[in-house]
Structure formats: C-alpha cells, structure tokens
Design a protein around this motif. Structure first.
Motif, short mmCIF file in Angstrom:
data_model
loop_
_atom_site.label_atom_id
_atom_site.label_comp_id
_atom_site.label_asym_id
_atom_site.label_seq_id
_atom_site.Cartn_x
_atom_site.Cartn_y
_atom_site.Cartn_z
N ASP A 41 0.79 -1.05 0.06
CA ASP A 41 0.15 0.03 0.01
C ASP A 41 0.82 1.41 -0.15
O ASP A 41 0.55 2.39 -0.67
CB ASP A 41 -1.13 0.07 1.16
CG ASP A 41 -0.31 -0.26 2.53
OD1 ASP A 41 0.74 -0.41 2.65
OD2 ASP A 41 -1.05 -0.69 3.66
N VAL A 42 1.91 1.23 0.52
CA VAL A 42 2.90 2.38 0.60
C VAL A 42 3.55 2.56 -0.79
O VAL A 42 3.79 3.68 -1.45
CB VAL A 42 4.09 2.00 1.50
CG1 VAL A 42 5.29 3.19 1.33
CG2 VAL A 42 3.62 2.19 3.07
N LEU A 43 3.89 1.38 -1.46
CA LEU A 43 4.30 1.49 -2.89
C LEU A 43 3.12 2.15 -3.74
O LEU A 43 3.43 3.02 -4.44
CB LEU A 43 4.51 0.27 -3.36
CG LEU A 43 5.63 -0.52 -2.80
CD1 LEU A 43 5.98 -2.10 -3.16
CD2 LEU A 43 7.10 0.28 -2.91
N MET A 44 1.86 1.70 -3.39
CA MET A 44 0.79 2.36 -4.17
C MET A 44 0.66 3.77 -3.89
O MET A 44 0.51 4.58 -5.00
CB MET A 44 -0.61 1.46 -3.92
CG MET A 44 -0.43 0.19 -4.30
SD MET A 44 -2.17 -0.71 -3.41
CE MET A 44 -1.58 -2.37 -4.03
N LEU A 45 0.89 4.18 -2.64
CA LEU A 45 0.85 5.68 -2.40
C LEU A 45 1.77 6.39 -3.23
O LEU A 45 1.79 7.62 -3.73
CB LEU A 45 0.74 5.89 -1.03
CG LEU A 45 -0.19 5.62 -0.07
CD1 LEU A 45 0.17 5.56 1.37
CD2 LEU A 45 -1.30 6.61 -0.37
N ALA A 46 2.92 5.73 -3.13
CA ALA A 46 4.17 6.54 -3.75
C ALA A 46 3.97 6.56 -5.22
O ALA A 46 4.28 7.46 -5.83
CB ALA A 46 5.65 5.69 -3.52
N LEU A 47 3.57 5.59 -6.04
CA LEU A 47 3.26 5.71 -7.50
C LEU A 47 2.22 6.66 -7.61
O LEU A 47 2.31 7.31 -8.50
CB LEU A 47 2.59 4.13 -7.96
CG LEU A 47 3.77 3.25 -8.16
CD1 LEU A 47 3.27 1.84 -8.61
CD2 LEU A 47 4.68 3.88 -9.19
N GLY A 48 1.13 6.93 -6.69
CA GLY A 48 0.18 7.99 -6.75
C GLY A 48 0.81 9.23 -6.80
O GLY A 48 0.33 10.23 -7.54
N VAL A 49 1.68 9.49 -5.98
CA VAL A 49 2.61 10.73 -5.94
C VAL A 49 3.20 11.14 -7.19
O VAL A 49 3.14 11.92 -7.65
CB VAL A 49 3.38 10.69 -4.64
CG1 VAL A 49 4.13 11.96 -4.61
CG2 VAL A 49 2.46 10.73 -3.29
#
Length: 391
Positions: A41-49
């Motif tokens: 989920d942190v990776l998904m947040l980072a890709l969103g950023v």
C-alpha cells in the motif's frame, strides 16, 4: 532523519530509477506471499504521488499494479492449492482450526462466493489469507480470478488515488506513526506462525530433541525442502520486524549510523543492485535456495545430530551463513561501490537472518514427520503414513 525514512528513501530511489517496473516487481513479489520490507500500500501511495508529479501516467500505474496483483496472487493461489487441504486439516487443529470449523469456513466461502473474496481482499490482514483459503478449499480458479481482479482493483484505486490527490499529506502522516504499518504487516503473520509451530509441537507431543531420521530418503528430501521454505518465510518476516525495531532504536544513535544504516543492510543493498527484472528471478531463487538448504539438513545433517531441535538447526545455519558472508556480501560490495563498504552491519543482519532460519528449520522439520504412525519408535521400513497426511 528517522532510520525508517532512510530505508524508505532507498526504495524511493529504486522506484525513481526503474519507474513502473519497480512497482510491478515489488507488488508481484508481495502478492505471491513473499514478505518485503515496504508494504504494497505504501508503494501504491508512492506511485500515486509520482503520477501527480507527472513522472508516470496514472492509468499506467493502475494497470501495472493490477497486473502485478493478479499474477502474484495467482501464484499464491496455485501454491496453496498444491499444499492441499489434507495438510491444513491435519495440522490446523493445533491452532483451534478443527475439521468442523474448517468445513464451516469452506461452506461460508463457497456460499458467499465472489462477495466474500472481494471483501477479504479489501480487509487489511485478510488479503493474503483470502487467497490461501481459496486455494486450500479448492475454489475454482475461474470463479476466484474475476473476484480477485475486482477486489484488487478497488484496493489499488483506494491507495493510488489517495497518493495522487493527497499523497504528500498521507506520507507525512505515515512518517509520524511510531510503529510503521510494515511492522504490523510482518509481525502479525510472524506471531501466528510462531504460535502455530509451538502448538503443533506441543499437540504432537514432540520432545525437545527428536530423531527424525526414521523417514525414508524421499520423505526426508521432501519434508526438509518444505521445512526450508517455511523457515525462509519465517526468517524473512523476522528480519522485516527487526528492520523497523532497529530503526526506532537507531533514533538514539549518532547521525552517521542513522544516515548510513540503509546502505549497510544487505537486503536493501541487494534490491538496489539487481533491479526489478532480476528481483523477479531472485525471489523464486531465494525460496529455492531455502528449500535446498532444508533438504540438505534433513538428509545429511539432522540424522547425525542429537542436540535439541532448535540447536541442531542453529548449528546447521552456520553453513549457509558462511556462504553468505564469503560470497554474497563481497559480491554486493563489488557491484555497488556507490553504497560504500557494507561492513559489519550487513554481516550482523545476515547472521541474525540465518540464525532465525536455522532455529525455524530445526523446530519445523519434525512436524512433517508426525504424519507417520508411531514414527518415534519405528524403523524406516515399518513407517506407515496416516491416510490424511499423505501430502
């Protein structure tokens, strides 16, 4: 700067260098059931950023994450199906998963179908368990796959769009959490596995030291390989927990230690060096190596040791640790000169990981042999497996 942020920075650099391919590789690995230091989920947040900053198109980020989720979870489904329900029914009772409860859970899963799978994939703590349950209980793949895709997409949309619209704020909130989410993600399955192993050994009335050499050679090889895989997963979970705990402790250490710790932790250096493509090949190779070490322990080491099980495994772990210290770490030193000399910090992390692997291997291996009737008192020729434990 917090040690945890330094560890996260290593992954951000990894993602900056390799873009969507890095996110694809890490999410696929995690969905396949292999623990990683940074949760998906942190990776998904980072890709969103990154998508908000124009570094990657948002639709490509969503597509790549969905494909990685479906492929990785499908691998875990197949592995769980291969393990078979017989194994779960035989050993589940030591964690209060009686056959009656398992039958009831299977009935509920089948009756609720796609809704249960989607809900499980959206519930933190049940995402992997849902996939494993579908594989073990034999939910048809054609029914499992669409529900997996829908549940996975909803989860991806939630975190990626959260990162896209309010990503910097969310990341700052995560930085302020004293116990990072990855600690919970690794500590919970680690605790469950440890409790299950302890209860299973107690329920099977295993002694502190057990002579498991009574099995024939094919069973020793297979049981040792299975124990090696489980010990690899357990030791990786333990290291993930240690990474975060040491990160909190390092807040009291001199700044240089905090700033350089991420570069001296072997697993972070390895990911930086090999890149996402080789990471996909390295993960199954990592599991395979654990299986081979487990088989070697069962065939050539365990029959000749009369120490307590945990100590036998710990003593054996000196062999793979020597290989890591003499071969793997010097290779990383040469391949990543920008990281500096890995030094004693990486050696200590590898020593702790191999110690956890050895102890887990020593205590897990005799569990598989308990399916043999009267295996403690039998000779190899007289061992007869229980019908349910023929897996």
């Amino acid at each position: 700067m917090e040690w945890w942020n330094e560890a996260r920075l290593a992954f951000e650099i990894f993602m900056d260098q390799h873009g969507l391919l890095a996110g694809f590789a890490l999410v696929l690995v995690e969905e396949a059931g292999v623990p990683v230091p940074i949760p998906g989920d942190v990776l998904m947040l980072a890709l969103g950023v990154h998508a908000r900053q124009g570094m990657v198109p948002l639709w490509q980020a969503l597509l790549i994450l969905e494909v990685a989720t479906v492929l990785g979870a499908s691998v875990l489904y197949v592995a769980s199906a291969r393990a078979g329900r017989g194994l779960v029914y035989q050993y589940g009772r030591y964690s209060h998963l009686t056959p009656k409860r398992l039958d009831r859970a299977e009935s509920w899963l089948r009756s609720h179908g796609a809704r249960a799978i989607i809900l499980g994939r959206l519930t933190p703590g049940l995402r992997m368990a849902t996939v494993i349950a579908c594989g073990v209980f034999g939910i048809p793949f054609w029914r499992f796959l669409p529900a997996l895709a829908v549940g996975g997409l909803l989860y991806i949309l939630l975190y990626t769009l959260l990162g896209f619209f309010v990503g910097p704020v969310v990341l700052r909130v995560l930085e302020g959490i004293h116990i990072p989410l990855s600690l919970i993600g690794s500590l919970l399955p680690l605790a469950l596995l440890t409790v299950w192993i302890a209860r299973a050994r107690r329920g099977l009335h295993l002694r502190e030291a057990n002579d498991a050499s009574v099995a024939d050679r094919p069973h020793r090889w297979r049981d040792g390989a299975v124990a090696g895989v489980l010990a690899t997963v357990l030791s990786t979970l333990a290291m993930n927990v240690l990474v975060v705990v040491v990160g909190d402790v390092a807040l009291l250490a001199p700044g240089d230690l905090v700033e350089r710790a991420r570069a001296r932790l072997a697993v972070l250096a390895l990911i930086r060096v090999i890149g996402p493509v080789l990471l996909l090949a390295a993960v199954p190779a990592f599991i395979l190596v654990g299986a081979l070490w487990g088989a070697a322990y069962a065939e050539w080491v365990e029959p000749y040791l009369r120490w307590p099980d945990w100590l036998s495994g710990l003593g054996f772990a000196l062999l793979p640790l020597s290989v890591a210290l003499l071969v793997a770490l010097p290779a990383l030193d040469g391949a990543a000169p920008d990281l500096g000399h890995l030094g004693p910090f990486a050696a200590a992390s590898e020593a702790l990981r191999h110690a956890a692997f050895g102890i887990a291997l020593g205590v897990i291996y005799p569990l598989r042999l308990a399916r043999f009737r009267d295996w403690r008192r039998s000779t190899p020729a007289s061992i007869k497996p229980h019908p349910l434990g023929a897996t």
